[in-house]
Design an enzyme around this catalytic site. Structure first.
Site, short mmCIF file in Angstrom:
data_model
loop_
_atom_site.label_atom_id
_atom_site.label_comp_id
_atom_site.label_asym_id
_atom_site.label_seq_id
_atom_site.Cartn_x
_atom_site.Cartn_y
_atom_site.Cartn_z
N ILE A 34 30.81 45.59 28.56
CA ILE A 34 31.61 44.45 28.08
C ILE A 34 31.61 43.32 29.10
CG2 ILE A 34 34.02 43.76 27.67
CD1 ILE A 34 34.29 46.40 26.08
N GLY A 37 28.86 40.56 29.13
CA GLY A 37 28.96 39.36 28.30
C GLY A 37 30.26 38.60 28.49
N HIS A 38 31.25 39.25 29.10
CA HIS A 38 32.59 38.65 29.18
C HIS A 38 33.05 38.69 30.62
CE1 HIS A 38 36.93 38.04 28.36
NE2 HIS A 38 36.56 37.58 27.19
N PHE A 39 32.53 37.86 31.59
CA PHE A 39 31.52 36.84 31.34
C PHE A 39 30.45 37.01 32.41
CE2 PHE A 39 35.48 34.98 29.72
CZ PHE A 39 35.10 34.57 28.45
N LEU A 44 35.82 39.42 33.24
CA LEU A 44 37.25 39.42 32.93
C LEU A 44 37.54 40.44 31.84
CD1 LEU A 44 38.09 35.61 32.65
CD2 LEU A 44 38.55 37.13 34.59
#
Lengths: 156, 93
Positions: A34, A37-39, A44
């Protein structure tokens, strides 16, 4: 926490039935797909997963209050506020208390703290029904043992 | 003294953002006012708090599903107000 499996809490630190409240702990993993992509370059914890963390913490409190006879399902999220960034490796403390027990529904207030500082909070509404499938109850029993849910409360 | 209906109508108007003047004792919360089951939880919460009772939504829903009652008996507002009065009276008895 195991974000990929939606396991968002690690252990029940304190369950206070008379007070209708619970304290749960969860450590944000250092790595997760996760965070790719975030980020990129600035990982975060997604706000929706923080809300889910509060929901799961609330859920265990409600399951305890309902003697493991009923399953709560998240129905509404109000006043959710993401107050600080939550980053990989942080140890979170989640406090939940019951605001109202209605007929077939319960409202809770949940707060997540990191390092003693309020990171986010929300008011949550749950509908609850008798466990709709034995597999679900079995899964919840397995999870309960993993997170330190009082053993004697699982089987009544 | 404000009637139970008036208090319920005010709760519904404020909770669901429905103009108060469109809410009458004959209004059906679901069929006429378009309140869905999730919004009704907020209304039930407000009614529970305001009247110090616990609306037995699960029991009512079961009775309707079993064909033992109609939604009108519980969700037409004059009937809902009467049910609330009964619950308040039972609590005080």
């Amino acid at each position: 926490m195991n974000l990929e499996y939606f396991h968002l809490i690690d252990r029940i630190a304190e369950l206070r039935l008379a007070d209708r409240s619970i304290t749960v702990e969860a450590r944000v993993p250092e790595t997760s797909t996760i965070f790719e992509g975030h980020f990129p370059g600035y990982p975060l914890m997604p706000g929706v997963l923080l809300i889910e963390t509060m929901a799961q913490s609330s859920g265990w409190l409600l399951i305890a209050l309902m003697q493991f006879q009923r399953m709560p399902f998240l129905a509404a999220v109000k006043e959710a506020k993401m107050r600080t960034f939550v980053t990989p490796g942080e140890l979170l403390s989640i406090d939940v208390s019951v605001v109202h027990e209605g007929s077939g529904f319960t409202m809770t207030e949940a707060k997540i703290k990191s390092g003693g500082k309020l990171a986010c909070n929300a008011t949550l509404t749950f509908r609850h029904v008798p466990f709709p499938h034995p597999d679900l109850r079995g899964h919840m029993e397995t999870m309960a043992k993993q997170i330190g849910f009082p053993e004697q409360m699982i089987h009544g | 003294m404000t009637s139970t209906f008036d208090r319920v109508a005010t709760i519904i108007a404020e909770t669901c953002d429905i103009p108060r003047e469109t809410i009458t004792p004959e209004s059906h919360a679901i069929d006429d006012l378009g309140i869905d089951s999730l919004d009704f939880l907020d209304i039930a919460f407000a009614i529970d708090k305001a009247f110090g009772i616990k609306l037995p939504l699960e029991k009512w829903t079961q009775e309707v599903n079993d064909g033992k009652a109609t939604t009108e008996q519980y969700f037409v507002l004059k009937n809902l107000a009467a049910r609330i009065d009964e619950l308040v009276a039972a609590k005080g008895a």
